[in-house]
Scaffold this motif. Structure first.
Motif, PDB file in Angstrom:
ATOM      1  N   GLN A 712       0.850  -1.191   0.000  1.00  0.00           N
ATOM      2  CA  GLN A 712       0.000   0.000   0.000  1.00  0.00           C
ATOM      3  C   GLN A 712       0.885   1.240   0.000  1.00  0.00           C
ATOM      4  O   GLN A 712       1.925   1.279   0.663  1.00  0.00           O
ATOM      5  CB  GLN A 712      -0.888   0.002   1.249  1.00  0.00           C
ATOM      6  N   ARG A 737      -3.628   4.011  -0.930  1.00  0.00           N
ATOM      7  CA  ARG A 737      -4.038   3.226  -2.103  1.00  0.00           C
ATOM      8  C   ARG A 737      -3.412   1.842  -2.037  1.00  0.00           C
ATOM      9  O   ARG A 737      -2.194   1.696  -1.913  1.00  0.00           O
ATOM     10  CB  ARG A 737      -3.584   3.928  -3.392  1.00  0.00           C
ATOM     11  N   ASN A 739      -2.037  -1.457  -3.583  1.00  0.00           N
ATOM     12  CA  ASN A 739      -1.426  -1.786  -4.872  1.00  0.00           C
ATOM     13  C   ASN A 739      -1.722  -3.219  -5.293  1.00  0.00           C
ATOM     14  O   ASN A 739      -2.193  -3.466  -6.399  1.00  0.00           O
ATOM     15  CB  ASN A 739       0.091  -1.585  -4.796  1.00  0.00           C
ATOM     16  N   ASP A 740      -1.399  -4.138  -4.418  1.00  0.00           N
ATOM     17  CA  ASP A 740      -1.596  -5.561  -4.702  1.00  0.00           C
ATOM     18  C   ASP A 740      -2.059  -6.251  -3.437  1.00  0.00           C
ATOM     19  O   ASP A 740      -1.844  -5.746  -2.325  1.00  0.00           O
ATOM     20  CB  ASP A 740      -0.288  -6.216  -5.172  1.00  0.00           C
ATOM     21  N   LYS A 805      -8.041  -5.875 -10.908  1.00  0.00           N
ATOM     22  CA  LYS A 805      -6.983  -5.558  -9.956  1.00  0.00           C
ATOM     23  C   LYS A 805      -7.615  -5.096  -8.653  1.00  0.00           C
ATOM     24  O   LYS A 805      -8.671  -4.450  -8.656  1.00  0.00           O
ATOM     25  CB  LYS A 805      -6.070  -4.456 -10.502  1.00  0.00           C
ATOM     26  N   ASP A 807      -8.618  -2.917  -5.652  1.00  0.00           N
ATOM     27  CA  ASP A 807      -8.775  -1.462  -5.577  1.00  0.00           C
ATOM     28  C   ASP A 807      -9.315  -1.111  -4.193  1.00  0.00           C
ATOM     29  O   ASP A 807     -10.381  -1.584  -3.796  1.00  0.00           O
ATOM     30  CB  ASP A 807      -9.744  -0.990  -6.669  1.00  0.00           C
ATOM     31  N   ARG A 808      -8.553  -0.347  -3.459  1.00  0.00           N
ATOM     32  CA  ARG A 808      -9.008   0.172  -2.168  1.00  0.00           C
ATOM     33  C   ARG A 808      -8.322   1.509  -1.939  1.00  0.00           C
ATOM     34  O   ARG A 808      -7.112   1.565  -1.810  1.00  0.00           O
ATOM     35  CB  ARG A 808      -8.676  -0.791  -1.024  1.00  0.00           C
ATOM     36  N   THR A 809      -9.095   2.554  -1.933  1.00  0.00           N
ATOM     37  CA  THR A 809      -8.539   3.881  -1.676  1.00  0.00           C
ATOM     38  C   THR A 809      -9.233   4.484  -0.463  1.00  0.00           C
ATOM     39  O   THR A 809     -10.452   4.365  -0.298  1.00  0.00           O
ATOM     40  CB  THR A 809      -8.716   4.821  -2.878  1.00  0.00           C
ATOM     41  N   LYS A 837     -13.297   3.478  -0.648  1.00  0.00           N
ATOM     42  CA  LYS A 837     -13.961   2.964  -1.837  1.00  0.00           C
ATOM     43  C   LYS A 837     -13.066   1.945  -2.537  1.00  0.00           C
ATOM     44  O   LYS A 837     -11.839   2.017  -2.459  1.00  0.00           O
ATOM     45  CB  LYS A 837     -14.281   4.121  -2.784  1.00  0.00           C
ATOM     46  N   GLY A 838     -13.688   0.979  -3.192  1.00  0.00           N
ATOM     47  CA  GLY A 838     -12.915   0.003  -3.937  1.00  0.00           C
ATOM     48  C   GLY A 838     -13.672  -1.280  -4.154  1.00  0.00           C
ATOM     49  O   GLY A 838     -14.910  -1.335  -4.005  1.00  0.00           O
ATOM     50  N   ASN A 839     -12.950  -2.341  -4.510  1.00  0.00           N
ATOM     51  CA  ASN A 839     -13.565  -3.654  -4.733  1.00  0.00           C
ATOM     52  C   ASN A 839     -12.986  -4.722  -3.812  1.00  0.00           C
ATOM     53  O   ASN A 839     -13.315  -5.893  -3.941  1.00  0.00           O
ATOM     54  CB  ASN A 839     -13.386  -4.087  -6.189  1.00  0.00           C
ATOM     55  N   TYR A 868     -17.243  -3.032  -7.115  1.00  0.00           N
ATOM     56  CA  TYR A 868     -16.650  -1.721  -6.828  1.00  0.00           C
ATOM     57  C   TYR A 868     -17.701  -0.788  -6.232  1.00  0.00           C
ATOM     58  O   TYR A 868     -18.823  -0.690  -6.729  1.00  0.00           O
ATOM     59  CB  TYR A 868     -16.076  -1.096  -8.102  1.00  0.00           C
TER      60      TYR A 868
END
Length: 1013
Positions: A712, A737, A739-740, A805, A807-809, A837-839, A868
């Motif tokens: 992150q 954010r 990343n992986d 991919k 996604d978490r922000t 927010k993200g998936n 998402y």
């Protein structure tokens, strides 16, 4: 070529960053910079007339001293000091000319300046508390002292204190207990330390071992921006230092109770009004109003010198006992289920801390810390009558006793020893070395259980007439294996060196984790009596027919010895190296340059590495600007990358040895006492229909090749201003954010397609058993298709997997107003405006639950359709306020207010007809009534509002006595915190759709009496 080119930039980055840091150390001397560690403090300042002067720092509790010589500009810095109360003195020609008293907190800097020129022999004493704005660090954090924790109305556990911090929310999945979410992270993404040693849950990374609440001296909560010294966290870091002994003998004790009679009533649970289920709509499910519990706590504390000014001890002991009763059966339960419909439990939590401090000399300090944490629960169930809402007091089962067990929310427990050495080798060079080990056991023992008795499975149709088949083993099924437990060894070495404007801090550490986790049959094995319809017919797995075996086999009677064991011994190694340069560019600007390199390796039970993540580079950058030069205005910023290891429990799920065998015999009799067969004749060797003979999966098949770590990135900016000595304001922004991530996938379809394209014979293949991958990326797996060709590499593109991919922000603005303690009161108000927010939630998942690191989300691509949106941990607005006020010399009052907006809601259902496939997960998707229902699109839960108040009375006529009453959730608001979001059940609307699944706890009152002398 691709392999080599991928690593070249990383190596270059290491060389370049190292060169930069080395180059910085060669800068010209000037102002001293500061370096801070995770278990110490820094005291620094300036002497206006340094010629011939020394600065002596004396710990006011232990008498330990450290002497420093200011440089030509008058600056002095003392790194790696134990937190506590200090007297800083300027000494010239053997005479003390100026004295300042300060409280230095963990992970912070305490500034003590000496201004003006004093006449010979003149002495000034100034008593001060901590500075209002700490311009010496760049992180985002809050420190709570023992005095504050005692004065505030807060539950006496670490997780509750963390909730006072802005940007912290309660965890979204109750499966993991009260483990917090910090800065939008998951519940497994935090790191916990006590006196510098990691106490995070060894197996799952969720929560931590605890210590007696009264043993806490300082508790620092870092919610972002921490330097390269810290790792293994993408959420927050919690630093705790324990109390230490001093030159004065001090003793104390406390008695506390949270009586059930003063608690608010829990709300009953009803079926929701779905409009589609008239048989259940609006009807009672659980009668919760009689659920109750009472907690009693007793604590003893003592400290003092063993050798005056040299050796000191602190001892803290605490025991909590909770007796609870609750409903355990639904209103429509069967008569059999109602026999165990009323549950009771008695839990005892024992915690202890021993701290020894030895000052060998002014420059050499040794510490020993002992931590003990054990939770033992005895539970039993009784019959319940819904007509009268009472228990009949008839035991429905024998009950059981657990120790540090069971489930994801269970207290991990601990038995920890920590050894630490601090050496001030010169005024500029400090070394610290730490070694610690932790052990804990997890036990579950049913009452009346005799582990030497095997289980007996029998029935009238499989018994030889005239024989007695006794079943003395009262426990059936599986039990936590008696060897279950976790252990950890940690080693750490840190060096600090001051060179002009630079304060360099570097170090290495390593953590070795070993666990034993799993289940086995109660009694070790089970005798299962059977009867063959045709004694002369071969049985699967047998080399003789029952008739050939003789005995009662000639009539078809035989028995199997069943063994079931799923016991894993996962281990892992986590190591890191770091360097940090605190560069005082100008007297007002401090730059923090850090670089961290980490290695994570997870091993199977057979010692094979199935996850090996190496050379993970995590740069860190921080800066702070003392704008006015007097500590009244601070601007700060930081940025960095953070990595998170995979918890070792993942190995127990993905690569554990599994045994499930049956060994067949005929017999000539039955032992009337044990129920075991006698006169055995083997007719079949141990046989497993699913090939489970205790072997582990090949480690190479468990994870994707070159698996990337969970990482992150974050950046933050902040501003603080002291409007006066009584008022400090500030604002900060945080952006994170993901990343992986690492997650399991169980989708065989892309592998089948690859096998078909490559003409692979899969007729003998047992199928795909799931593997850990990087979702949203190309992933290559090793797979043995049982075609005689062994393992072969299977490359599947991100498009073929179909998973997006991760996604978490997290975006947040934190505002605060603080009134430091003065004029008899302290108060702080924070407001957080945030969006999550993200998936992907992280290693833990609210919707699917499951084990840490094995969420449902990426099992196959359809689970990520419409995934998402606003995540379950998203709370747009959060207002927190806490403080205390000395109404009169004998009376304090305190308050704690939490106002948090509701989390987003979802609708979970089945896939539309055109997307359904064999073995899909049913109602587990972001679809309802065949239409997409994107994550977080179904409105919001209600606001959560809770006010806690307390009053502390310290009568003059009984010095040392303190009487305290805390009222939690004063207005008894039981806000809904979660609904059941699964709408569909076999195509129909589920009976439990939008059923209340969680509420805030009702009002409770804690009464406490403490005495210190």
């Amino acid at each position: 070529m691709h392999h080599h080119s991928r690593f070249k930039p990383r190596n270059n980055a290491i060389r370049q960053a190292t060169a930069i840091l080395i180059g910085l150390t060669m800068a010209a001397a000037g102002n001293h910079a500061l370096a801070q560690s995770n278990a110490t403090t820094t005291i620094y300042g300036e002497v206006t007339s340094p010629a011939g002067a020394t600065v002596v720092l004396e710990n006011l509790d232990t008498g330990a001293q450290r002497t420093l010589t200011p440089d030509a500009s008058g600056r002095y810095v003392a790194n790696s000091m134990p937190p506590g109360r200090y007297a800083a003195r300027v000494v010239r020609n053997g005479t003390v000319q100026d004295t300042r008293e300060i409280e230095a907190l963990v992970g912070s800097g305490a500034e003590v300046n000496f201004g003006g020129k004093l006449a010979e022999g003149q002495t000034v004493v100034v008593r001060a508390t901590r500075t209002y704005i700490d311009v010496s660090n760049t992180n985002n954090g809050v420190v709570f002292t023992a005095k504050e924790l005692k004065a505030l109305p807060v539950a006496n556990d670490i997780a509750s204190v963390i909730q006072l911090t802005p940007g912290v929310a309660r965890g979204t999945n109750s499966q993991y207990g009260n483990a917090p979410s910090i800065g939008g992270s998951g519940q497994s993404e935090n790191a916990f330390y006590v006196n510098g040693f990691p106490v995070t849950n060894i197996l799952t990374q969720v929560g931590a071992s605890e210590l007696p609440f009264g043993a806490i001296s300082n508790m620092q909560v870092l919610s972002g921006g921490y330097g390269s010294e810290f790792g293994r966290s993408t959420g927050g870091v919690v630093n705790i230092t324990t109390k230490s002994g001093g030159n004065k003998f001090q003793f104390g004790g406390k008695l506390s109770t949270i009586p059930g009679g003063l608690k608010g009533k829990q709300e009953n649970t009803y079926y929701p009004n779905t409009g589609a289920n008239p048989d259940t709509d609006g009807k009672l499910i659980y009668w919760n109003r009689d659920n109750t519990s009472t907690t009693k706590v007793a604590g003893l504390y003592g400290s003092g010198p063993i050798i005056q000014n040299k050796l000191f001890a602190f001892v803290g002991l605490e025991r909590s006992k909770t007796n609870s009763e609750s409903i355990g059966a639904t209103a429509d339960a069967s008569a059999t289920a109602l026999k165990t419909g009323w549950s009771t439990s008695d839990s005892t939590v024992d915690r202890g801390t021993i701290k020894l401090d030895y000052n060998l000399s002014e420059d050499h300090h040794f510490e020993y810390t002992k931590l003990y944490d054990r939770t033992r629960v005895s539970s039993r169930s009784y019959g319940y009558d819904y007509a009268t809402h009472t228990s009949n007091n008839v035991a429905g089962n024998a009950g059981e006793v657990t120790t540090n067990c069971c489930g994801a929310s269970a207290a991990p427990g601990s038995n920890i020893d920590i050894y630490k050495y601090t050496g001030y080798l010169t005024e500029n060079l400090t070394v610290t070395a730490l070694y610690g080990k932790s052990r804990t056991r997890h036990e579950r023992t049913p009452n009346g259980y005799n582990p030497s008795l095997p289980q007996i499975s029998t029935g009238a149709t499989v018994q030889v007439p005239g024989l007695s088949y006794n079943t003395p083993q009262t426990v059936t099924g599986n039990l936590v294996d008696p060897a279950s437990g976790d252990s950890q060894k940690g080693k750490r070495l840190d060096l600090e060196y001051r060179l002009g404007d630079h304060s360099l801090r570097g170090g290495i550490d390593r953590i070795d984790v070993e666990s034993m986790v799993g289940f086995s049959l109660a009694g070790g094995y089970r005798w299962t009596y059977r009867k063959a319809a045709d004694p002369n017919r071969a049985i699967n797995g047998a080399f003789e027919t029952p008739a050939q075996g003789g005995g009662y086999g000639t009539q078809g009677y035989y028995v199997s010895r069943d063994v079931y064991s799923n016991l894993a011994k996962p281990t892992s190694e986590q190591s890191a190296q770091y360097i940090q340069d605190h560069w005082q560019i100008t007297p007002r600007v401090l730059l923090d340059l850090g670089l961290r390199r980490e290695q994570f390796t997870n091993y199977t039970s057979t010692g094979d590495a199935f996850i090996s993540q190496r050379n993970m580079i995590a740069p860190r950058l921080g800066a702070t600007w003392d704008y006015a030069g007097d500590g009244s205005i601070k601007l700060f910023a930081n940025a960095g990358r953070y990595h998170l290891p995979v918890p070792s429990n993942l190995s127990s799920n993905m690569a554990a040895p599994f045994t499930s065998t049956s060994e067949l015999f005929t017999y000539t009799g039955v032992d009337p006492t044990t129920g075991a067969p006698t006169g055995l004749h083997q007719i079949g060797k141990p046989y497993s229909a699913n090939n489970a003979y205790g072997q582990s999966r090949d480690a190479r098949e468990v994870t994707a090749i070159d698996l990337k770590p969970l990482s992150q990135d974050e950046i933050s900016l902040g501003f603080e201003k002291a409007l006066s000595k009584q008022l400090v304001v500030g604002v900060s922004g945080l952006y994170r954010r993901l990343n992986d991530t690492n997650d399991d996938t169980c989708d065989q379809r892309p592998i089948d397609a690859w096998a078909e394209r490559n003409n692979v014979d899969t007729s003998h293949w047992g199928g795909f058993q799931c593997a850990i991958i990087n979702p949203g990326r190309d992933n290559a797996l090793w797979i043995d298709f049982a075609d005689g060709k062994g393992l072969r590499r299977v490359d599947i593109s991100a498009a073929e997997w179909g998973n997006p991919k991760p996604d978490r922000t997290y975006k947040a603005l934190n505002f605060f107003v603080e009134h430091p303690f003065s004029n008899g009161w302290y108060g702080k108000v924070t407001y957080t405006l945030s969006a999550l927010k993200g998936n992907m939630e992280g290693q833990t998942d609210t919707i699917g639950g499951g084990d840490v690191g094995l969420t449902v989300s990426d099992d196959h691509k359809e689970l990520m359709y419409n995934a998402y949106g606003y995540l379950p941990g998203d709370h747009r607005h959060s207002i927190k306020a806490y403080g205390f006020y000395q109404v009169m010399p004998e009376l304090f009052i305190g308050g704690n207010l939490n106002l948090t907006s509701g989390a987003p809601r979802n609708c979970i259902g089945e896939l539309p007809a055109d997307l359904k496939f064999d073995n899909d997960y049913g109602a587990a998707y972001f679809y309802c009534n065949g239409k997409p229902t994107p994550r977080g699109s179904q409105g919001r839960l209600p606001w959560q509002a809770q006010l806690d108040l307390n009053a502390i009375y310290q009568p003059r006529f009984a010095k040392g006595l303190s009487l305290k009453v805390d009222v939690f959730n004063v207005f008894d608001r039981k806000s809904v915190t979660r609904y059941n979001e699964t709408r569909e059940d076999g195509g129909a609307i589920a009976h439990s759709y939008l059923q209340v699944a969680g509420r805030t706890a009702p009002r409770s009152v804690r009464l406490t009496a403490e005495y210190e002398f």
